[in-house]
Design a protein around this motif. Structure first.
Motif, PDB file in Angstrom:
ATOM      1  N   ALA A  32      51.066  38.045  44.946  1.00  0.00           N
ATOM      2  CA  ALA A  32      50.421  39.318  44.628  1.00  0.00           C
ATOM      3  C   ALA A  32      51.243  40.151  43.661  1.00  0.00           C
ATOM      4  O   ALA A  32      50.706  40.795  42.758  1.00  0.00           O
ATOM      5  CB  ALA A  32      50.146  40.095  45.911  1.00  0.00           C
ATOM      6  N   GLN A  33      52.564  40.132  43.826  1.00  0.00           N
ATOM      7  CA  GLN A  33      53.402  40.966  42.954  1.00  0.00           C
ATOM      8  C   GLN A  33      53.449  40.460  41.523  1.00  0.00           C
ATOM      9  O   GLN A  33      53.955  41.141  40.634  1.00  0.00           O
ATOM     10  CB  GLN A  33      54.823  41.081  43.511  1.00  0.00           C
ATOM     11  N   HIS A  34      52.910  39.262  41.283  1.00  0.00           N
ATOM     12  CA  HIS A  34      52.850  38.717  39.927  1.00  0.00           C
ATOM     13  C   HIS A  34      51.498  38.952  39.268  1.00  0.00           C
ATOM     14  O   HIS A  34      51.206  38.397  38.223  1.00  0.00           O
ATOM     15  CB  HIS A  34      53.174  37.225  39.938  1.00  0.00           C
ATOM     16  N   VAL A  35      50.655  39.749  39.903  1.00  0.00           N
ATOM     17  CA  VAL A  35      49.371  40.143  39.327  1.00  0.00           C
ATOM     18  C   VAL A  35      49.488  41.596  38.880  1.00  0.00           C
ATOM     19  O   VAL A  35      49.893  42.462  39.653  1.00  0.00           O
ATOM     20  CB  VAL A  35      48.224  40.002  40.355  1.00  0.00           C
ATOM     21  N   LEU A  36      49.143  41.845  37.638  1.00  0.00           N
ATOM     22  CA  LEU A  36      49.164  43.203  37.097  1.00  0.00           C
ATOM     23  C   LEU A  36      47.752  43.544  36.636  1.00  0.00           C
ATOM     24  O   LEU A  36      47.200  42.895  35.753  1.00  0.00           O
ATOM     25  CB  LEU A  36      50.140  43.304  35.921  1.00  0.00           C
ATOM     26  N   ALA A  37      47.151  44.550  37.253  1.00  0.00           N
ATOM     27  CA  ALA A  37      45.776  44.940  36.941  1.00  0.00           C
ATOM     28  C   ALA A  37      45.755  46.313  36.297  1.00  0.00           C
ATOM     29  O   ALA A  37      46.516  47.202  36.680  1.00  0.00           O
ATOM     30  CB  ALA A  37      44.931  44.951  38.214  1.00  0.00           C
ATOM     31  N   SER A  38      44.861  46.488  35.336  1.00  0.00           N
ATOM     32  CA  SER A  38      44.709  47.795  34.705  1.00  0.00           C
ATOM     33  C   SER A  38      43.273  48.271  34.825  1.00  0.00           C
ATOM     34  O   SER A  38      42.338  47.479  34.831  1.00  0.00           O
ATOM     35  CB  SER A  38      45.115  47.751  33.222  1.00  0.00           C
ATOM     36  N   ALA A  39      43.106  49.564  34.941  1.00  0.00           N
ATOM     37  CA  ALA A  39      41.794  50.207  34.976  1.00  0.00           C
ATOM     38  C   ALA A  39      42.010  51.655  34.559  1.00  0.00           C
ATOM     39  O   ALA A  39      43.118  52.189  34.669  1.00  0.00           O
ATOM     40  CB  ALA A  39      41.183  50.125  36.373  1.00  0.00           C
ATOM     41  N   PRO A  40      40.961  52.325  34.075  1.00  0.00           N
ATOM     42  CA  PRO A  40      41.127  53.691  33.571  1.00  0.00           C
ATOM     43  C   PRO A  40      41.400  54.731  34.653  1.00  0.00           C
ATOM     44  O   PRO A  40      41.935  55.792  34.353  1.00  0.00           O
ATOM     45  CB  PRO A  40      39.808  53.973  32.850  1.00  0.00           C
ATOM     46  N   GLY A  73      38.272  41.113  41.320  1.00  0.00           N
ATOM     47  CA  GLY A  73      38.915  41.330  42.610  1.00  0.00           C
ATOM     48  C   GLY A  73      38.758  40.121  43.509  1.00  0.00           C
ATOM     49  O   GLY A  73      39.685  39.743  44.240  1.00  0.00           O
ATOM     50  N   ALA A  74      37.587  39.490  43.451  1.00  0.00           N
ATOM     51  CA  ALA A  74      37.350  38.285  44.244  1.00  0.00           C
ATOM     52  C   ALA A  74      38.254  37.147  43.785  1.00  0.00           C
ATOM     53  O   ALA A  74      38.808  36.410  44.602  1.00  0.00           O
ATOM     54  CB  ALA A  74      35.885  37.870  44.130  1.00  0.00           C
ATOM     55  N   ILE A  75      38.416  36.999  42.470  1.00  0.00           N
ATOM     56  CA  ILE A  75      39.289  35.956  41.941  1.00  0.00           C
ATOM     57  C   ILE A  75      40.730  36.209  42.362  1.00  0.00           C
ATOM     58  O   ILE A  75      41.435  35.303  42.815  1.00  0.00           O
ATOM     59  CB  ILE A  75      39.176  35.875  40.414  1.00  0.00           C
ATOM     60  N   ALA A  76      41.192  37.444  42.225  1.00  0.00           N
ATOM     61  CA  ALA A  76      42.554  37.782  42.609  1.00  0.00           C
ATOM     62  C   ALA A  76      42.789  37.465  44.079  1.00  0.00           C
ATOM     63  O   ALA A  76      43.797  36.850  44.449  1.00  0.00           O
ATOM     64  CB  ALA A  76      42.820  39.260  42.328  1.00  0.00           C
TER      65      ALA A  76
END
Length: 280
Positions: A41-49, A27-30
């Motif tokens: 921001a819209q070019h970052v795709l993050a996944s989590a359960p 999150g800090a890197i993003a």
């Protein structure tokens, strides 16, 4: 990318889209990359359960998903930010969709490049990165090491991106675990020292808020002097000391308390733990 019932931490990437898994370091890197204008921001795709692991990324305006494979299908630069013991399951899940276009970056402490390459398809471009939490304010200390198949262009691309988050250097892989103990865990060590500095002033009668602000500014200013002037800490320390003055009396008290040995032992303990996590 994240997988498993545990909250993994996720993150950022590069052109044309960025992918990762969600939490503190990623999150800090993003946030650092977005603030610096390196990525949108819209070019970052993050996944989590779970949704809880994605709240921070949604607040930044990033895209989110619960599918790790979707991240690889959409992005070329992938950052894996799971816990070390979770990472093998995540890699097994995404391995079928890994292609030559992917640059695969692991933030997992202690997991070696050789292990990563064994768990991924042949010739996968793999790098290890060890960040630190101040990436969120673009003042992080980051080191990176490349695997056998990662080329100079891929390495330079990643380094260029990460320099938006602070100081980034390519190092031999043997330094990665040491960096975890020095800088990754070092943030907590420095915070403990800052807290102790302030509490010393509070003990002597200074209001708490003022004491903590001055302690933090003292650490910030000292760090900038060391970096910008290129001085060894011992030289700057000597410059502050005057014969029979306040500083030498304070330093004597620190030495009596074993500050130097305790700090060295803390870095050693954190480094050894990072290596232990990798073996597990």
């Amino acid at each position: 990318m994240a997988q498993d019932s545990q909250e993994s931490q996720a993150s950022t990437g590069a052109a044309p889209r960025e992918g990762g898994t969600a939490g503190s370091h990623p999150g800090a890197i993003a946030q650092g990359l977005i603030r610096a204008g390196k990525v949108e921001a819209q070019h970052v795709l993050a996944s989590a359960p779970t949704d809880r692991g994605l709240c921070h990324f949604r607040a930044l305006g990033c895209q989110t998903t619960h599918s790790n494979q979707e991240v690889l299908q959409s992005c070329s630069l992938i950052i894996f930010a799971t816990k070390p013991h979770v990472l093998p399951a995540v890699l097994a899940e995404v391995a079928p969709v890994v292609t030559a276009k992917h640059i695969l970056v692991s933030l997992a402490a202690g997991v070696s490049l050789s292990v990563l390459e064994e768990l991924l398809p042949t010739n996968a471009q793999v790098l290890r990165v060890s960040p630190s939490l101040p990436c969120v304010v673009q003042e992080g200390a980051i080191v990176m090491a490349r695997g056998r198949h990662a080329g100079s262009s891929e390495t330079k691309l990643l380094q260029n991106l990460l320099e938006a988050c602070g100081q980034c250097e390519e190092v031999p892989e043997a330094y990665i675990d040491i960096h975890t103990g020095l800088s990754g865990s070092g943030v907590a060590f420095v915070c403990t020292f800052s807290e102790a500095l302030a509490e010393g002033a509070i003990k002597m009668g200074m209001p708490s808020g003022l004491a903590h602000r001055i302690a933090a500014q003292t650490l910030l200013g000292t760090g900038k002097m060391l970096l910008q002037q290129g001085q060894h800490p011992a030289q700057l320390r000597t410059d502050v000391c005057t014969p029979g003055g306040t500083t030498i009396y304070g330093l004597h008290a620190l030495e009596q308390g074993g500050l130097r040995a305790a700090t060295m032992s803390a870095v050693e303990a954190a480094t050894c733990r990072a290596k232990e996590l990798g073996r597990k």
